[in-house]
Scaffold this active site. Structure first.
Site, PDB file in Angstrom:
ATOM      1  N   HIS A 199      -9.887 -66.000  -6.736  1.00  0.00           N
ATOM      2  CA  HIS A 199      -9.506 -67.413  -6.640  1.00  0.00           C
ATOM      3  C   HIS A 199      -8.579 -67.649  -5.453  1.00  0.00           C
ATOM      4  O   HIS A 199      -7.945 -66.733  -4.955  1.00  0.00           O
ATOM      5  CB  HIS A 199      -8.817 -67.872  -7.922  1.00  0.00           C
ATOM      6  CG  HIS A 199      -7.421 -67.332  -8.100  1.00  0.00           C
ATOM      7  ND1 HIS A 199      -7.153 -66.016  -8.449  1.00  0.00           N
ATOM      8  CD2 HIS A 199      -6.209 -67.908  -7.940  1.00  0.00           C
ATOM      9  CE1 HIS A 199      -5.854 -65.824  -8.520  1.00  0.00           C
ATOM     10  NE2 HIS A 199      -5.239 -66.950  -8.212  1.00  0.00           N
ATOM     11  N   GLN A 201      -6.021 -71.047  -3.557  1.00  0.00           N
ATOM     12  CA  GLN A 201      -5.232 -72.227  -3.883  1.00  0.00           C
ATOM     13  C   GLN A 201      -5.333 -73.268  -2.785  1.00  0.00           C
ATOM     14  O   GLN A 201      -5.681 -72.962  -1.648  1.00  0.00           O
ATOM     15  CB  GLN A 201      -3.766 -71.842  -4.068  1.00  0.00           C
ATOM     16  CG  GLN A 201      -3.497 -70.846  -5.189  1.00  0.00           C
ATOM     17  CD  GLN A 201      -2.010 -70.765  -5.527  1.00  0.00           C
ATOM     18  OE1 GLN A 201      -1.323 -71.778  -5.634  1.00  0.00           O
ATOM     19  NE2 GLN A 201      -1.504 -69.560  -5.691  1.00  0.00           N
TER      20      GLN A 201
HETATM   21  O1  LIG Z   1       0.993 -69.577  -7.244  1.00  0.00           O
HETATM   22  P1  LIG Z   1       1.048 -68.171  -7.751  1.00  0.00           P
HETATM   23  O2  LIG Z   1      -0.211 -67.394  -7.460  1.00  0.00           O
HETATM   24  O3  LIG Z   1       1.466 -68.081  -9.184  1.00  0.00           O
HETATM   25  O4  LIG Z   1       2.233 -67.474  -6.921  1.00  0.00           O
HETATM   26  C1  LIG Z   1       2.086 -66.802  -5.706  1.00  0.00           C
HETATM   27  O5  LIG Z   1       1.709 -67.675  -4.639  1.00  0.00           O
HETATM   28  C2  LIG Z   1       2.651 -68.696  -4.292  1.00  0.00           C
HETATM   29  C3  LIG Z   1       2.139 -69.433  -3.084  1.00  0.00           C
HETATM   30  O6  LIG Z   1       1.995 -68.593  -1.957  1.00  0.00           O
HETATM   31  C4  LIG Z   1       4.047 -68.121  -4.040  1.00  0.00           C
HETATM   32  O7  LIG Z   1       4.973 -69.179  -3.923  1.00  0.00           O
HETATM   33  C5  LIG Z   1       4.509 -67.198  -5.169  1.00  0.00           C
HETATM   34  O8  LIG Z   1       5.726 -66.581  -4.813  1.00  0.00           O
HETATM   35  C6  LIG Z   1       3.421 -66.141  -5.408  1.00  0.00           C
HETATM   36  O9  LIG Z   1       3.801 -65.289  -6.462  1.00  0.00           O
END
Ligand SMILES: O=P(O)(O)O[C@H]1O[C@H](CO)[C@@H](O)[C@H](O)[C@H]1O
Ligand SMILES: O=P(O)(O)O[C@H]1O[C@H](CO)[C@@H](O)[C@H](O)[C@H]1O
Lengths: 384, 384
Positions: A199, A201
């Site tokens: 996945h 984001q």
């Molecule tokens: O959003 P997640 O996957 O829980 O979290 C991860 O990605 C984020 C975005 O890069 C960061 O801020 C977090 O520190 C990391 O653990």
């Protein structure tokens, strides 16, 4: 050609894309390593995990059920870093006080999404064929289109790009117009990823974040100084000719270790022609992009025969911006992987790097050479 | 006072010291954590380890024997990232070619040292009393003085600062005049440190690295725009009055979580008066500095009852520079610790942070409040 003396001496290289320097110390790779070791990644995952909140049909933290999706699936992040609605903040505007001079803040609203790349819990982009990666690119394109400023020169074009309907849940156009959309993937525990289900984001915000802001500034400047030519068009042409930093290229895209890369096996993937964003690509170009992503991620896994961790993300035109910002933006993807020597020894960007300047040991040319050599089938496939 | 609404909403804060923004998402601390866990640090080390290359009398990688030092001990790093002598590099200066426009490099020479903070293998700065930390500050001062440009306005002053002779090995003035000296410490495996013996590093280079360059630029600008007043003098005065971000202060120094801090428990330690570098401090001021370092590092260890990892480093006037660069520089120390929730859960600055903008969850005010509360004796002492 790159002067061979740079393989042996300490030097700095200038990152033209963000306007900053990095220190290269090639002889340092001889240093013995007695420090921390990463956990090697577990390789065998089930295709479906009843406890995974990203698998089809499972229930998420907020109580909703995932659909039985076939390709990709998009939903609003249950733990979004930015939100559409929040209390208002109006900083005091007493500009004479020391406090308002020194303590500057501004509110940020936005929307965060999660995109599942596949229903199959056990895959990664490296396992997927280009044909399987195409729906991921289409989903990125659709979500970018959905958030584009209707007044942007890109919006009309976006409307004409017909991308087949995808299994992507019920996405709604947000209430507000956001300024920038950051699409990214954290892969592996070493990169803060807490769920191995493939996945990525998407964070869209009212602000233009630091990194794309720096790059756009550099791209605008380059175009002004060099008769309308584009920084990354020129750069891709040069690299494609020199070949020493190339890892893989096809008709539309160049991918390699950039001259100024910070991470040992960092990769810059850029369109060869000037493309401002995902909506500038036609079907054929999306296929070419899928091919390069497949080639890069497979080589990464082959390099140390491990699930190679990285953070990757797309830089492209802002959702909303000035004409210059939009027209000078050039679509590209950064891959930032932390590993240096093996599946368990990473490069630490710590003390000197945090306080003074990013620093790398192995040269970009050496790194590209090793990655070029990692072609062939995915190492895991040979064990099957 | 800080507007309480900032505890609940997403916002950006401006880092006045480097001219960049960071994203703050306070509500994100409620997110459950299922990702990577750090190894908790081992707490019991012997006072002397026969295999440690930093313990007194032991033999180092290059075959030399360490002296039986009593306080500190300095030697040239056996695996230096920059060297005094190396082959020459003269980039082609065909400024019309695409290659020389896009691929810019310059040679860097320099010298790297290791400084042992104590002969005792089992200590850290957190275990040491202010009186034991003073020799460390004196050693920093001596090594900085040794490398100062004789033409710098600081050089004359440096000569009058009488600092007792230290157990620091045979240090020689380098052949070349370097531009900047970065003094720093990586503490803990999580920060790429491979030997627990208390030690720090010093890298002096012909280049002015990115981070101090950005800061000096901001400090020069502030002074020009605000009638000769200094950014960090103004900032320390404001923080010392507002108190919400203060962790510890004494007559000469303020230490706290800066308004724009990126790491959850980041600390900025700055002189209250305008001091350009270590040589501006008299004996009393060095004692005050030692007290603040002891107070900060002890609170760090107390926070999660662990050997708290961090990278820390000194920013001060360049060894060689323009009058403006030297006179506007303001002595300060940054502490960048990675931990977020406990001894084993760190903050990952990954995907969004690397590709878009640094991001923090807990606010600087909340972090300072917790650190203020961690006073009292070192947690390990209570078990003795
Ligand atoms: O959003 P997640 O996957 O829980 O979290 C991860 O990605 C984020 C975005 O890069 C960061 O801020 C977090 O520190 C990391 O653990
Ligand atoms: O010099 P050391 O302690 O061997 O190495 C450590 O600090 C250096 C300076 O910050 C970094 O470049 C290395 O990545 C890190 O592992």
């Amino acid at each position: 050609m790159t002067d061979p003396v740079l393989n042996d001496i300490s030097h700095r290289r200038f990152n033209l894309l963000r306007g900053s320097w990095i220190l290269v110390s090639p002889h340092r790779t001889k240093r013995p390593w007695q420090g921390a070791q990463e956990e090697p990644s577990k390789v065998t995952l089930p295709e479906y995990d009843p406890k995974c909140y990203l698998c089809p049909s499972n229930t998420r933290a907020n109580g909703e059920n995932n659909p039985k999706f076939k390709n990709t699936f998009v939903f609003v992040n249950d733990f979004s870093a930015v939100k559409e609605e929040q209390e208002n903040y109006h900083p005091e505007s007493n500009s004479k006080s020391l406090a308002s001079r020194l303590l500057r803040a501004e509110a940020v609203t936005g929307k965060c999404y999660v995109i599942c790349f596949s229903p199959n819990h056990s895959l990664t982009l490296a396992d997927m064929t280009p044909a399987e990666i195409i729906p991921v690119i289409e989903t990125w394109t659709n979500i970018y289109t959905l958030h584009l400023d209707p007044k942007s020169p890109l919006a009309k074009l976006a409307a004409t790009r017909s991308i087949p309907e995808l299994d992507q849940g019920q996405l709604e156009r947000p209430n507000a117009q956001y300024r920038y959309m950051q699409i990214f993937e954290n892969k592996g525990q070493a990169m803060g990823c807490s769920n191995p289900h493939p996945h990525g984001q998407v964070w869209a915000t009212t602000s233009l974040p630091e990194e794309p802001a720096l790059e756009i500034q550099q791209m605008v400047k380059y175009r002004q100084e060099h008769n309308g030519s584009h920084l990354l068009t020129d750069y891709a042409a040069l690299e494609s000719e020199q070949k020493v930093r190339t890892v893989f290229e096809n008709k539309g895209f160049w991918a390699g270790v950039p001259y100024w890369g910070v991470w040992p096996f960092e990769i810059l993937l850029t369109s060869k022609q000037h493309k401002r964003s995902l909506v500038d690509f036609n079907k054929e170009e999306r296929e070419q992009l899928a091919e390069v992503i497949a080639e890069i991620t497979r080589r990464y896994d082959n390099l140390f025969e491990t699930q190679f961790p990285y953070s990757m993300g797309i830089h492209q035109a802002p959702l909303e911006g000035t004409n210059d910002e939009i027209e000078c933006s050039h679509f590209h993807i950064h891959f930032y992987p932390p590993l240096l020597r093996s599946a368990t020894v990473r490069k630490f960007q710590v003390g000197y790097e945090m306080l003074a300047e990013p620093q790398r040991d192995i040269t970009p040319e050496q790194a590209a050479d090793r990655l070029r050599g990692c072609c062939g089938p995915l190492y895991r496939k040979s064990f099957e």
